[in-house]
Scaffold this active site. Structure first.
Site, PDB file in Angstrom:
ATOM      1  N   ALA A  23      -9.541 -42.691  21.978  1.00 13.11           N
ATOM      2  CA  ALA A  23      -8.626 -41.887  21.170  1.00 13.11           C
ATOM      3  C   ALA A  23      -7.198 -42.446  21.156  1.00 13.11           C
ATOM      4  O   ALA A  23      -6.467 -42.251  20.186  1.00 13.11           O
ATOM      5  CB  ALA A  23      -8.622 -40.454  21.682  1.00 13.11           C
ATOM      6  N   THR A  27      -3.680 -42.583  18.196  1.00 12.45           N
ATOM      7  CA  THR A  27      -2.495 -41.712  18.300  1.00 12.45           C
ATOM      8  C   THR A  27      -1.357 -42.248  17.421  1.00 12.45           C
ATOM      9  O   THR A  27      -0.561 -41.471  16.903  1.00 12.45           O
ATOM     10  CB  THR A  27      -1.999 -41.585  19.756  1.00 12.45           C
ATOM     11  N   GLN A 104     -15.349 -44.985  21.039  1.00  8.88           N
ATOM     12  CA  GLN A 104     -15.671 -43.587  21.363  1.00  8.88           C
ATOM     13  C   GLN A 104     -15.120 -42.675  20.275  1.00  8.88           C
ATOM     14  O   GLN A 104     -15.332 -41.471  20.301  1.00  8.88           O
ATOM     15  CB  GLN A 104     -15.029 -43.208  22.698  1.00  8.88           C
ATOM     16  N   HIS A 122     -19.976 -42.097  19.787  1.00  8.69           N
ATOM     17  CA  HIS A 122     -19.937 -40.633  19.700  1.00  8.69           C
ATOM     18  C   HIS A 122     -20.068 -40.102  18.288  1.00  8.69           C
ATOM     19  O   HIS A 122     -19.770 -38.935  18.034  1.00  8.69           O
ATOM     20  CB  HIS A 122     -18.635 -40.116  20.349  1.00  8.69           C
TER      21      HIS A 122
HETATM   22  P1  CNA Z   1      -8.535 -39.660  26.077  1.00  6.03           P
HETATM   23  O1  CNA Z   1      -9.235 -39.195  27.298  1.00  6.03           O
HETATM   24  O2  CNA Z   1      -7.714 -38.680  25.323  1.00  6.03           O
HETATM   25  O3  CNA Z   1      -7.599 -40.859  26.545  1.00  6.03           O
HETATM   26  C1  CNA Z   1      -6.727 -41.512  25.682  1.00  6.03           C
HETATM   27  C2  CNA Z   1      -5.970 -42.557  26.491  1.00  6.03           C
HETATM   28  O4  CNA Z   1      -5.210 -43.332  25.582  1.00  6.03           O
HETATM   29  C3  CNA Z   1      -4.998 -41.955  27.519  1.00  6.03           C
HETATM   30  O5  CNA Z   1      -5.231 -42.556  28.764  1.00  6.03           O
HETATM   31  C4  CNA Z   1      -3.607 -42.315  26.959  1.00  6.03           C
HETATM   32  O6  CNA Z   1      -2.696 -42.644  27.974  1.00  6.03           O
HETATM   33  C5  CNA Z   1      -3.906 -43.538  26.115  1.00  6.03           C
HETATM   34  N1  CNA Z   1      -3.061 -43.697  24.949  1.00  6.03           N
HETATM   35  C6  CNA Z   1      -2.606 -42.754  24.087  1.00  6.03           C
HETATM   36  N2  CNA Z   1      -1.934 -43.314  23.073  1.00  6.03           N
HETATM   37  C7  CNA Z   1      -1.941 -44.649  23.304  1.00  6.03           C
HETATM   38  C8  CNA Z   1      -1.424 -45.759  22.613  1.00  6.03           C
HETATM   39  N3  CNA Z   1      -0.754 -45.632  21.460  1.00  6.03           N
HETATM   40  N4  CNA Z   1      -1.627 -47.001  23.115  1.00  6.03           N
HETATM   41  C9  CNA Z   1      -2.302 -47.163  24.286  1.00  6.03           C
HETATM   42  N5  CNA Z   1      -2.822 -46.144  24.987  1.00  6.03           N
HETATM   43  C10 CNA Z   1      -2.650 -44.895  24.495  1.00  6.03           C
HETATM   44  O7  CNA Z   1      -9.528 -40.326  25.044  1.00  6.03           O
HETATM   45  P2  CNA Z   1     -10.864 -41.157  25.313  1.00  6.03           P
HETATM   46  O8  CNA Z   1     -11.211 -41.798  24.057  1.00  6.03           O
HETATM   47  O9  CNA Z   1     -10.775 -41.965  26.545  1.00  6.03           O
HETATM   48  O10 CNA Z   1     -11.883 -39.950  25.627  1.00  6.03           O
HETATM   49  C11 CNA Z   1     -13.053 -39.923  25.049  1.00  6.03           C
HETATM   50  C12 CNA Z   1     -13.249 -38.773  24.047  1.00  6.03           C
HETATM   51  C13 CNA Z   1     -12.050 -38.406  23.217  1.00  6.03           C
HETATM   52  C14 CNA Z   1     -14.227 -39.291  23.067  1.00  6.03           C
HETATM   53  O11 CNA Z   1     -15.381 -38.537  23.160  1.00  6.03           O
HETATM   54  C15 CNA Z   1     -13.623 -39.145  21.672  1.00  6.03           C
HETATM   55  O12 CNA Z   1     -14.592 -38.757  20.739  1.00  6.03           O
HETATM   56  C16 CNA Z   1     -12.601 -38.084  21.830  1.00  6.03           C
HETATM   57  N6  CNA Z   1     -11.515 -38.061  20.822  1.00  6.03           N
HETATM   58  C17 CNA Z   1     -11.556 -38.875  19.723  1.00  6.03           C
HETATM   59  C18 CNA Z   1     -10.531 -38.854  18.800  1.00  6.03           C
HETATM   60  C19 CNA Z   1     -10.597 -39.766  17.608  1.00  6.03           C
HETATM   61  O13 CNA Z   1     -11.682 -40.041  17.097  1.00  6.03           O
HETATM   62  N7  CNA Z   1      -9.443 -40.280  17.149  1.00  6.03           N
HETATM   63  C20 CNA Z   1      -9.443 -37.999  18.990  1.00  6.03           C
HETATM   64  C21 CNA Z   1      -9.437 -37.168  20.114  1.00  6.03           C
HETATM   65  C22 CNA Z   1     -10.479 -37.217  21.016  1.00  6.03           C
END
Ligand code: CNA
Length: 248
Positions: A23, A27, A104, A122
């Site tokens: 994710a 962001t 993911q 996912h």
């Molecule tokens: P998470 O657990 O939210 O972790 C995100 C990580 O990214 C954190 O450790 C942050 O510090 C880091 N982070 C945030 N912004 C940045 C950036 N610009 N550059 C570098 N690092 C950054 O998300 P994960 O993906 O690890 O967790 C898995 C879940 C979240 C999956 O099942 C996804 O489906 C789910 N998810 C997906 C989305 C999407 O599709 N965009 C959005 C929200 C959640």
């Protein structure tokens, strides 16, 4: 040596790069992640449950109305555009350096940027189907329905083709991801907290000295990495592709 230069150094000559994204790579496209300070966890206050509960199979069955309220407000971002990280990965694929993106994410932004070898662990918000009869639906149908979207043919509840908590990952996609990562010469882990399993466990399939982690916060795999860069994935990937002579 500057971190990005070290990354370019590790990647010099690599022709089977694989990216593993979460994710955090979206962001910078204004899609909130789950675990940053301003991430979706703040929604626990609004709904009284964390995302892992709302996005679980049992919660979907018991409270599809709350599920869809949360899902539509937090996970559907049709206006979102790919950022430099998505674009850099697509450019690296076109340049013949990157073999696959294992993601993911469910937001479709890697494909929107032009990546074609994308393994969606996912699922995707863009695919939906009736849980009763299997009829397929576009995202528009889900987004446009007030409340819980219902099947036009049988009246069943339409669900997104995303892997909910308590559900298994698609085994074919998972084993393809394992073989891509086992065969890679560099694994670029980008924007993931590496706490969601079994996805996070894929990193263990990467050979020694081949792991680069770009994440704003610390992860449990940092001590296994050849290089950790705690910075924005978009900025790092823009600089890295430039150093590799690839334009995005
Ligand atoms: P998470 O657990 O939210 O972790 C995100 C990580 O990214 C954190 O450790 C942050 O510090 C880091 N982070 C945030 N912004 C940045 C950036 N610009 N550059 C570098 N690092 C950054 O998300 P994960 O993906 O690890 O967790 C898995 C879940 C979240 C999956 O099942 C996804 O489906 C789910 N998810 C997906 C989305 C999407 O599709 N965009 C959005 C929200 C959640």
């Amino acid at each position: 040596m500057e971190a990005v230069e070290r990354a370019a150094d590790i990647m010099q000559g690599a022709s089977a790069i694989v990216a593993f994204t979460g994710a955090g790579v979206s962001t910078e496209s204004n899609i909130p992640d789950f675990r940053s300070a301003d991430g979706l966890y703040s929604c626990r206050e609004k709904y009284g449950f964390p995302p892992e509960v709302i996005l679980s199979r049992s919660f979907f069955s018991g409270h599809p109305d709350i599920f869809y309220d949360y899902y539509k407000n937090n996970l559907i971002h049709r206006e979102a555009l790919p950022n430099d990280c998505h674009k850099a990965l697509a450019a690296m694929e076109k340049a013949g350096r990157l073999k696959a993106v294992v993601t993911q994410n469910i937001d479709g932004l890697h494909q929107a940027a032009g990546s074609s070898a994308v393994l969606e662990l996912h699922g995707s918000i863009y695919r939906n189907y009736c849980a009763a009869c299997g009829k397929r639906y576009e995202l528009e149908r889900v987004a446009a329905s007030p409340g819980v979207p219902l099947c036009a043919s049988c009246g069943g509840i339409i669900r997104p083709d995303v892997v909910l908590y308590e559900e298994m990952l698609d085994q074919e996609i998972l084993s393809e991801a394992v073989s891509r990562i086992e065969g890679c010469d560099v694994l670029l882990v980008l924007g993931t907290s590496l706490v969601v399993y079994p996805a996070a466990g894929l990193v263990n399939h990467c050979g020694k000295g081949r792991l680069i982690i770009v994440n704003r916060s610390e992860t449990a795999f940092d001590n296994k990495a050849a290089l950790v860069i705690r910075d924005y994935a978009g900025r790092v990937m823009r600089n890295l592709t430039e150093k590799m002579g690839i334009s995005i």
